[in-house]
Scaffold this active site. Sequence first.
Site, PDB file in Angstrom:
ATOM      1  N   ASN A 132      25.128  74.023 -61.499  1.00  0.00           N
ATOM      2  CA  ASN A 132      26.205  74.409 -62.418  1.00  0.00           C
ATOM      3  C   ASN A 132      25.875  75.806 -62.920  1.00  0.00           C
ATOM      4  O   ASN A 132      24.965  75.978 -63.730  1.00  0.00           O
ATOM      5  CB  ASN A 132      26.264  73.400 -63.586  1.00  0.00           C
ATOM      6  CG  ASN A 132      27.259  73.818 -64.657  1.00  0.00           C
ATOM      7  OD1 ASN A 132      28.029  74.755 -64.466  1.00  0.00           O
ATOM      8  ND2 ASN A 132      27.230  73.130 -65.786  1.00  0.00           N
ATOM      9  N   LYS A 180      27.542  77.696 -64.809  1.00  0.00           N
ATOM     10  CA  LYS A 180      28.065  77.977 -66.155  1.00  0.00           C
ATOM     11  C   LYS A 180      28.741  79.357 -66.168  1.00  0.00           C
ATOM     12  O   LYS A 180      29.327  79.741 -65.166  1.00  0.00           O
ATOM     13  CB  LYS A 180      26.953  77.838 -67.196  1.00  0.00           C
ATOM     14  CG  LYS A 180      26.230  76.474 -67.056  1.00  0.00           C
ATOM     15  CD  LYS A 180      25.311  76.148 -68.176  1.00  0.00           C
ATOM     16  CE  LYS A 180      24.666  74.783 -67.936  1.00  0.00           C
ATOM     17  NZ  LYS A 180      23.812  74.349 -69.023  1.00  0.00           N
ATOM     18  N   HIS A 206      31.462  68.304 -69.366  1.00  0.00           N
ATOM     19  CA  HIS A 206      30.127  68.848 -69.662  1.00  0.00           C
ATOM     20  C   HIS A 206      29.933  68.941 -71.181  1.00  0.00           C
ATOM     21  O   HIS A 206      30.890  69.241 -71.914  1.00  0.00           O
ATOM     22  CB  HIS A 206      29.970  70.229 -69.017  1.00  0.00           C
ATOM     23  CG  HIS A 206      28.545  70.694 -69.036  1.00  0.00           C
ATOM     24  ND1 HIS A 206      27.974  71.236 -70.158  1.00  0.00           N
ATOM     25  CD2 HIS A 206      27.572  70.636 -68.099  1.00  0.00           C
ATOM     26  CE1 HIS A 206      26.697  71.522 -69.898  1.00  0.00           C
ATOM     27  NE2 HIS A 206      26.434  71.161 -68.653  1.00  0.00           N
ATOM     28  N   GLU A 223      28.733  71.136 -72.986  1.00  0.00           N
ATOM     29  CA  GLU A 223      29.109  72.422 -73.578  1.00  0.00           C
ATOM     30  C   GLU A 223      30.617  72.491 -73.819  1.00  0.00           C
ATOM     31  O   GLU A 223      31.069  73.123 -74.770  1.00  0.00           O
ATOM     32  CB  GLU A 223      28.620  73.576 -72.679  1.00  0.00           C
ATOM     33  CG  GLU A 223      27.114  73.741 -72.793  1.00  0.00           C
ATOM     34  CD  GLU A 223      26.428  74.247 -71.543  1.00  0.00           C
ATOM     35  OE1 GLU A 223      27.093  74.759 -70.635  1.00  0.00           O
ATOM     36  OE2 GLU A 223      25.180  74.108 -71.472  1.00  0.00           O
ATOM     37  N   GLU A 230      23.304  63.818 -68.783  1.00  0.00           N
ATOM     38  CA  GLU A 230      22.711  65.050 -69.282  1.00  0.00           C
ATOM     39  C   GLU A 230      22.445  64.900 -70.780  1.00  0.00           C
ATOM     40  O   GLU A 230      23.362  65.136 -71.594  1.00  0.00           O
ATOM     41  CB  GLU A 230      23.656  66.229 -69.040  1.00  0.00           C
ATOM     42  CG  GLU A 230      23.958  66.469 -67.581  1.00  0.00           C
ATOM     43  CD  GLU A 230      24.335  67.927 -67.305  1.00  0.00           C
ATOM     44  OE1 GLU A 230      23.716  68.507 -66.410  1.00  0.00           O
ATOM     45  OE2 GLU A 230      25.199  68.476 -67.996  1.00  0.00           O
ATOM     46  N   GLY A 279      19.058  73.319 -71.300  1.00  0.00           N
ATOM     47  CA  GLY A 279      18.719  74.712 -71.596  1.00  0.00           C
ATOM     48  C   GLY A 279      17.625  74.861 -72.633  1.00  0.00           C
ATOM     49  O   GLY A 279      17.409  75.945 -73.165  1.00  0.00           O
ATOM     50  N   SER A 310      17.221  70.768 -67.993  1.00  0.00           N
ATOM     51  CA  SER A 310      15.956  71.444 -67.707  1.00  0.00           C
ATOM     52  C   SER A 310      15.239  70.893 -66.482  1.00  0.00           C
ATOM     53  O   SER A 310      14.015  70.814 -66.455  1.00  0.00           O
ATOM     54  CB  SER A 310      15.034  71.408 -68.937  1.00  0.00           C
ATOM     55  OG  SER A 310      15.669  72.044 -70.036  1.00  0.00           O
TER      56      SER A 310
HETATM   57  P1  13P Z   1      19.721  73.412 -67.622  1.00  0.00           P
HETATM   58  O1  13P Z   1      19.207  72.992 -66.260  1.00  0.00           O
HETATM   59  O2  13P Z   1      19.758  74.896 -67.805  1.00  0.00           O
HETATM   60  O3  13P Z   1      19.023  72.691 -68.723  1.00  0.00           O
HETATM   61  O4  13P Z   1      21.267  72.957 -67.685  1.00  0.00           O
HETATM   62  C1  13P Z   1      21.590  71.661 -67.313  1.00  0.00           C
HETATM   63  C2  13P Z   1      23.062  71.543 -67.281  1.00  0.00           C
HETATM   64  O5  13P Z   1      23.710  71.632 -68.303  1.00  0.00           O
HETATM   65  C3  13P Z   1      23.702  71.341 -65.969  1.00  0.00           C
HETATM   66  O6  13P Z   1      25.053  71.035 -66.106  1.00  0.00           O
END
Ligand code: 13P
Length: 259
Positions: free
Chosen positions: A10, A12, A100, A102, A172, A178, A218
């Site tokens: 992803n 982002k 997601h 976010e 997740e 992150g 992560s």
């Molecule tokens: P990270 O791998 O940067 O923690 O992000 C995970 C994520 O949100 C994948 O959709």
Amino acid sequence: MARKKVIAGNWKMNMTASEGAQLIADLKATCGGNCCCCCAPEVMVFPPFTTIAAVQEAAKGTPLVVGAQNVHWAANGAFTGEISAKMLVEMGVTHVIIGHSERRQYFGETDETVNQRVKAALAAGLKVILCIGETLEEREKGVTEAVIEKQVLWDLADVSMEQLDNVILAYEPVWAIGTGKTATNEQAQAVHAFIRALIEKHFCPVCAGKIRILYGGSMKPANAEGLLAQPDIDGGLIGGAALKAADFVALVKAASATC
Ligand code: 13P
């Protein structure tokens, strides 16, 4: 039947069109003759909308799946800034991430809008990666399972058993995204097993056996093998480590090793 593993990046809000095409070129170069895209796991990338076409072009001739990061539920209309399933399908997109954290955290998405998006995507023939997961506060309060059950029930409301074949779940934990803080193998496996049991309870045992549940938060080369070796973890949805060709290829290789 064994479930085919998935390694999905992803991206982002990272990677312009030219940067995205370069990352695909780097991925191909890093894989050498033994292209990562030909390994056992399904390998997917989810660039921003404006980068999709360039990535599709760069990935031509490889089995790399190029998906989108969101989709609106309406076919068209006055929804400034949104993208419909029909628009994605017409450009050859087959997969879409929905829900997601976010999107939920920063853009006001709720289980209701996530469900509307899921239903529209499936009806248009898209395959969905549906993201679920608890916040740190929810984990500390001991309500992780309740939160996950509510998300599974609401987000997949009115989705049929047949349609579920086109859904991949991604667990997740919000506190692990992150942050560099990964769920331990045991913490992740416990929630994945719980999610699979929910699918058995609310859909069917065969559905539970078939559905792929990815871990996200992560995930990186240093922790991937342990996570991917867990019986109910069928791959990874990767943020940061998907932006570096060497790391992403290492994750694909880790998934191949645990197939
Ligand atoms: P990270 O791998 O940067 O923690 O992000 C995970 C994520 O949100 C994948 O959709």
